[in-house]
Design a protein around this motif. Structure first.
Motif, PDB file in Angstrom:
ATOM      1  N   UNK A   1    -144.456  66.434 -55.940  1.00  0.00           N
ATOM      2  CA  UNK A   1    -144.996  67.318 -54.905  1.00  0.00           C
ATOM      3  C   UNK A   1    -144.293  68.676 -54.913  1.00  0.00           C
ATOM      4  N   UNK A   2    -142.981  68.684 -55.135  1.00  0.00           N
ATOM      5  CA  UNK A   2    -142.218  69.941 -55.240  1.00  0.00           C
ATOM      6  C   UNK A   2    -142.761  70.769 -56.398  1.00  0.00           C
ATOM      7  N   UNK A   3    -142.921  70.113 -57.542  1.00  0.00           N
ATOM      8  CA  UNK A   3    -143.401  70.815 -58.731  1.00  0.00           C
ATOM      9  C   UNK A   3    -144.822  71.332 -58.530  1.00  0.00           C
ATOM     10  N   UNK A   4    -145.674  70.542 -57.892  1.00  0.00           N
ATOM     11  CA  UNK A   4    -147.056  70.972 -57.656  1.00  0.00           C
ATOM     12  C   UNK A   4    -147.082  72.210 -56.765  1.00  0.00           C
ATOM     13  N   UNK A   5    -146.277  72.214 -55.715  1.00  0.00           N
ATOM     14  CA  UNK A   5    -146.237  73.378 -54.819  1.00  0.00           C
ATOM     15  C   UNK A   5    -145.797  74.626 -55.572  1.00  0.00           C
ATOM     16  N   UNK A   6    -144.762  74.502 -56.412  1.00  0.00           N
ATOM     17  CA  UNK A   6    -144.284  75.661 -57.164  1.00  0.00           C
ATOM     18  C   UNK A   6    -145.306  76.108 -58.203  1.00  0.00           C
ATOM     19  N   UNK A   7    -145.937  75.145 -58.876  1.00  0.00           N
ATOM     20  CA  UNK A   7    -146.963  75.476 -59.866  1.00  0.00           C
ATOM     21  C   UNK A   7    -148.085  76.285 -59.232  1.00  0.00           C
ATOM     22  N   UNK A   8    -148.574  75.835 -58.090  1.00  0.00           N
ATOM     23  CA  UNK A   8    -149.686  76.530 -57.432  1.00  0.00           C
ATOM     24  C   UNK A   8    -149.267  77.927 -56.981  1.00  0.00           C
ATOM     25  N   UNK A   9    -148.040  78.064 -56.472  1.00  0.00           N
ATOM     26  CA  UNK A   9    -147.548  79.377 -56.047  1.00  0.00           C
ATOM     27  C   UNK A   9    -147.450  80.334 -57.230  1.00  0.00           C
ATOM     28  N   UNK A  10    -146.984  79.838 -58.366  1.00  0.00           N
ATOM     29  CA  UNK A  10    -146.881  80.674 -59.560  1.00  0.00           C
ATOM     30  C   UNK A  10    -148.254  81.129 -60.030  1.00  0.00           C
ATOM     31  N   UNK A  11    -149.190  80.206 -60.101  1.00  0.00           N
ATOM     32  CA  UNK A  11    -150.524  80.550 -60.598  1.00  0.00           C
ATOM     33  C   UNK A  11    -151.276  81.433 -59.617  1.00  0.00           C
ATOM     34  N   UNK A  12    -151.191  81.120 -58.339  1.00  0.00           N
ATOM     35  CA  UNK A  12    -151.864  81.952 -57.339  1.00  0.00           C
ATOM     36  C   UNK A  12    -151.269  83.356 -57.294  1.00  0.00           C
ATOM     37  N   UNK A  13    -149.991  83.462 -57.622  1.00  0.00           N
ATOM     38  CA  UNK A  13    -149.335  84.769 -57.639  1.00  0.00           C
ATOM     39  C   UNK A  13    -149.645  85.590 -58.871  1.00  0.00           C
ATOM     40  N   UNK A  14    -150.218  84.955 -59.909  1.00  0.00           N
ATOM     41  CA  UNK A  14    -150.696  85.720 -61.056  1.00  0.00           C
ATOM     42  C   UNK A  14    -149.892  85.657 -62.332  1.00  0.00           C
ATOM     43  N   UNK A  15    -149.021  84.642 -62.511  1.00  0.00           N
ATOM     44  CA  UNK A  15    -148.260  84.579 -63.761  1.00  0.00           C
ATOM     45  C   UNK A  15    -149.191  84.337 -64.942  1.00  0.00           C
ATOM     46  N   UNK A  16    -148.715  84.691 -66.128  1.00  0.00           N
ATOM     47  CA  UNK A  16    -149.512  84.528 -67.339  1.00  0.00           C
ATOM     48  C   UNK A  16    -149.315  83.165 -67.983  1.00  0.00           C
ATOM     49  N   UNK A  17    -148.214  82.502 -67.658  1.00  0.00           N
ATOM     50  CA  UNK A  17    -147.912  81.190 -68.206  1.00  0.00           C
ATOM     51  C   UNK A  17    -146.870  80.511 -67.343  1.00  0.00           C
TER      52      UNK A  17
END
Length: 270
Positions: free
Chosen positions: A40-56
């Motif tokens: 769940x921790x990893x999922x939250x961080x993954x979504x924040x990274x992608x929603x924020x616009x990272x390239x990878x």
């Protein structure tokens, strides 16, 4: 040599966000019996990274402290489960890094279909976790044996919390690494996570190896990103994306967006 980078990320000078995994089973600070919390921790961080616009995104067992140079099987197995459960949510090219074990990192990459890996693949170091001796010839043969030739290798040539035993400058290490090992990219780091890489070192390496992809591996933030993007071919960002810029915190989507908006503006000028 840079064609693969743009083909993979669809942009020039990609910025990769770190998805730091909490301590895992077998780690000293693992919260016993609840791998679901790690997921769940990893999922939250993954979504924040992608929603924020990272390239990878780069998944790493960053909280498996203190690190070892030969990780137990349970670490790779748990990382494979975590990434497997998150796979449907991953929308950008992703990589893996099993600290600090290049063989385990490649094994995980094959298991989860990662696009790239980042590791310390070669050299002998005095480090916080003892004498660190790596033989890329063995790693390269293992890579061939498991069918990981298409996995891109990002070589960390200035490893964190360690110093090369030989009296060699980073530029010399970069040149010999490229000649002997044919890396897909070189990563230049600061002392630890969150500490900026030396911009002059990045510049010197780029000057002598203009056709080699160079990543700024630590300490990239909104205050220095303009200088970094002028020199490096991309960056890997962890701490600067987190709440209060603290290593142990969750990723802050607003911080990600703020930095990535600036990155996109700077890229548009080139």
């Amino acid at each position: 040599m840079q064609n693969w980078l743009e083909e993979m990320f669809k942009v020039k000078k990609p910025f990769i966000g770190m998805c730091h995994l909490l301590p895992l089973p077998g780690d000293p600070y693992y919260s016993d019996g609840d791998l679901k919390q790690v997921i769940e921790w990893a999922k939250r961080d993954l979504m924040a990274l992608q929603n924020g616009g990272v390239d990878g995104v780069l998944f790493s067992n960053e909280f498996s402290m203190p690190y070892v140079t030969k990780v137990p099987t349970v670490t790779v197995a748990c990382m494979a489960r975590i990434i497997g459960e998150l796979r449907t949510y991953i929308k950008v090219p992703f990589g893996v890094d099993v600290l600090w074990d290049p063989i385990a990192t490649l094994d995980l990459a094959v298991a989860v279909d990662a696009y790239f890996v980042r590791e310390v693949f070669s050299g002998v170091y005095a480090s916080d976790f003892g004498l660190w001796n790596l033989n890329f010839g063995e790693v390269a043969r293992h890579r061939r044996a498991i069918g990981a030739q298409k996995v891109r290798l990002l070589f960390n040539i200035v490893p964190e919390s360690a110093r090369y035993l030989a009296d060699r400058e980073p530029v010399e290490i970069a040149k010999s690494t490229v000649f002997n090992h044919r890396p897909d990219a070189l990563c230049v780091s600061g002392l630890t996570a969150g500490v900026p890489a030396n911009t002059s070192t990045l510049q010197k390496i780029k000057e002598v190896l203009p056709d080699v992809i160079i990543f700024a591996n630590t300490g990239v933030c909104i205050e220095n990103v303009e200088e970094i993007i002028r020199v490096a071919d991309g960056a890997i960002v962890g701490t600067a994306f987190k709440y209060d810029k603290r290593f142990e915190n969750h990723v802050d989507e607003n911080r990600v967006k703020e930095l990535m908006d600036k990155v996109k503006s700077l890229r548009a000028r080139t």
